[in-house]
Design an enzyme around this catalytic site. Structure first.
Site, PDB file in Angstrom:
ATOM      1  N   SER A  56       0.800  -1.228   0.000  1.00 48.75           N
ATOM      2  CA  SER A  56       0.000   0.000   0.000  1.00 48.75           C
ATOM      3  C   SER A  56       0.828   1.271   0.000  1.00 48.75           C
ATOM      4  O   SER A  56       0.369   2.292  -0.508  1.00 48.75           O
ATOM      5  CB  SER A  56      -0.960  -0.005   1.189  1.00 48.75           C
ATOM      6  OG  SER A  56      -0.271  -0.244   2.389  1.00 48.75           O
ATOM      7  N   HIS A 111      -5.149  -3.442  -2.797  1.00 49.09           N
ATOM      8  CA  HIS A 111      -4.804  -2.464  -3.831  1.00 49.09           C
ATOM      9  C   HIS A 111      -4.690  -3.067  -5.223  1.00 49.09           C
ATOM     10  O   HIS A 111      -4.451  -2.344  -6.194  1.00 49.09           O
ATOM     11  CB  HIS A 111      -3.513  -1.732  -3.467  1.00 49.09           C
ATOM     12  CG  HIS A 111      -3.638  -0.948  -2.197  1.00 49.09           C
ATOM     13  ND1 HIS A 111      -4.132   0.325  -2.160  1.00 49.09           N
ATOM     14  CD2 HIS A 111      -3.387  -1.292  -0.914  1.00 49.09           C
ATOM     15  CE1 HIS A 111      -4.157   0.744  -0.909  1.00 49.09           C
ATOM     16  NE2 HIS A 111      -3.710  -0.214  -0.128  1.00 49.09           N
ATOM     17  N   LYS A 143     -11.283   0.698  -1.922  1.00 50.22           N
ATOM     18  CA  LYS A 143     -10.300   1.241  -2.852  1.00 50.22           C
ATOM     19  C   LYS A 143     -10.899   1.256  -4.268  1.00 50.22           C
ATOM     20  O   LYS A 143     -11.803   2.022  -4.512  1.00 50.22           O
ATOM     21  CB  LYS A 143      -9.005   0.443  -2.724  1.00 50.22           C
ATOM     22  CG  LYS A 143      -8.161   0.980  -1.572  1.00 50.22           C
ATOM     23  CD  LYS A 143      -8.065   0.117  -0.391  1.00 50.22           C
ATOM     24  CE  LYS A 143      -7.478   0.862   0.786  1.00 50.22           C
ATOM     25  NZ  LYS A 143      -7.123  -0.041   1.889  1.00 50.22           N
TER      26      LYS A 143
END
Ligand SMILES: *Cc1c(COP(=O)(O)O)cnc(C)c1O
Length: 400
Positions: A181, A209, A241
């Site tokens: 991240s 992610h 995300k």
């Protein structure tokens, strides 16, 4: 007495340039945002969010949310095991299982709870958990609180992992971020799988992610590397995300998922996500499955950014993902550059310890499919100016 100690700790935080101030958003999330607070008023181009595909304010996702809220209200009203488990959660779980090629999936209220749940349920005294040094805090907290022997191996280092796994333990689990991240690089999953297998260890991958962004249909790093449920028995993804909504899931075998439902305390003792969030997430999933164009657009902006920054004095990291950090080192110099960008209408993440290791304070620049090439060019032009003004200063403070 306690009050006094707290004040001292806060003052110490400020002295170290580690004090954080929240910005107050006055617009929807997106490539252009407005802030409303005394210190940060105005309009900005936003390179700080994790909304990688620009779905947080996508009209179809919003519509799915509103339609569902009109039908089912806002609150889920109870935990999943009581009476809060809604058809929208259930359908989302089935769609996620199919999407990830796993037997089953289980929706959690957030990634923190999903990670804590997995590690606390699967590990206990006498077991061993091997975690990448740069894993997300929720994975580290889960490992630490599990009661297992907790060891961190050198970032993406297979030799270090192998050595760690040679320590004694009943059950052994390797835990890694898929895409890291704060660095944007990917875990070498193929090598990790081989090493884990040699030690009869399970592998847990948190692809917060990568999910939505990597792989042909957006199913993440495991899709990109074509890794099966046998190879990655515990797969975690989050919706906050690239999905642009909220929540998380764990995907794996029937046995794993039933074990979590029966034993995971953060799952059992927490109110279920609002059904409308699950409905919105189902819509995001549809967009992502047909989102090759969004992912291509994001990739071309990443390439544009990297090409332009490679001509500057900043060091790019080994990242081909939307996370493009520029490590400055010293906290104050990093903040100076972030302030300079902000004064010129650009927001980037200003990341300091303890989120990243000491001496590696960085601008965490994130690109999204919602940006335009012109916005990326404005960012890199300003970085060039910032370099002239602040880089020598940063280097001096690094050598002090
Ligand atoms: C954001 C993030 C989480 C936490 O997920 P939330 O849903 O925000 O709680 C977990 N792991 C990683 C790697 C993350 O980046």
């Amino acid at each position: 007495m306690i009050e006094q100690e707290l004040k001292q700790a806060l003052a110490e935080r400020a002295r170290q340039s580690l004090y954080r101030n929240r910005k107050v958003m006055a617009s929807a999330q997106g490539s252009d945002v407005s802030l409303s607070s005394q210190a940060h008023d105005g309009e900005f181009i936003n390179f700080a969010s994790n909304d990688y595909l620009g779905l947080a304010n996508h009209p179809d996702v919003t519509k799915a949310f509103v339609d569902s809220a009109n039908k089912f209200g806002v609150g889920s009203g109870a935990s999943h095991l009581v009476i809060g488990h809604h058809q929208e959660h259930h359908l989302l779980e089935q769609e996620l299982a199919e999407f990830t090629g796993r037997a089953r999936a289980l929706v959690f209220s957030n990634g923190y709870a999903a990670n804590l749940s997995c590690l606390n349920v699967l590990l206990g005294q006498g077991d061993l958990v091997a975690e990448d040094k740069l894993n997300h805090a929720s994975l580290l907290d889960g490992g630490l609180s599990s009661g297992a022997k907790f060891r961190r191996y050198i970032h993406n280092d297979i030799t270090s992992l192998d050595k760690t796994l040679s320590l004694p333990g009943n059950r052994k689990i390797v835990v890694t971020d898929g895409v890291f991240s704060m660095d944007g690089d990917c875990a070498p999953l193929a090598d990790i799988i081989t090493t884990a297998k040699n030690h009869d260890a399970w592998l847990m991958v948190d692809d917060a992610h990568g999910f939505g962004v990597l792989g042909k249909t957006g199913a993440g790093l495991c899709e990109q590397l074509q890794l099966s449920e046998q190879q990655v028995p515990i797969l975690v993804g989050t919706f906050g995300k690239a999905f642009g909504t909220y929540g998380a899931f764990v995907a794996g075998s029937e046995t794993l998922i039933e074990t979590l439902i029966q034993f995971a305390r953060p799952y059992i003792y927490s109110t279920a996500l609002p059904p409308a969030i699950a409905a919105a997430t189902r819509q995001s999933l549809k967009i992502i499955q047909h989102g090759a164009e969004l992912r291509e657009k994001l990739q071309s902006l990443i390439q544009l950014f990297r090409t332009r920054v490679s001509a500057l004095e900043f060091d790019l990291m080994e990242s081909n993902t939307a996370i493009q950090p520029l490590v400055i080192g010293d906290e104050q110099s990093m903040l100076n550059i972030a302030e300079f960008l902000k004064a010129n209408g650009i927001l980037v993440g200003a990341i300091r310890p303890p989120t990243v290791p000491k001496g590696t304070a960085r601008l965490r620049i994130t690109l999204t499919a919602a940006h335009t090439p012109e916005q990326v060019e404005k960012l890199t032009d300003l970085l060039a100016q910032a370099c002239d003004q602040f880089c020598s200063q940063a280097n001096e403070s690094l050598t002090e």
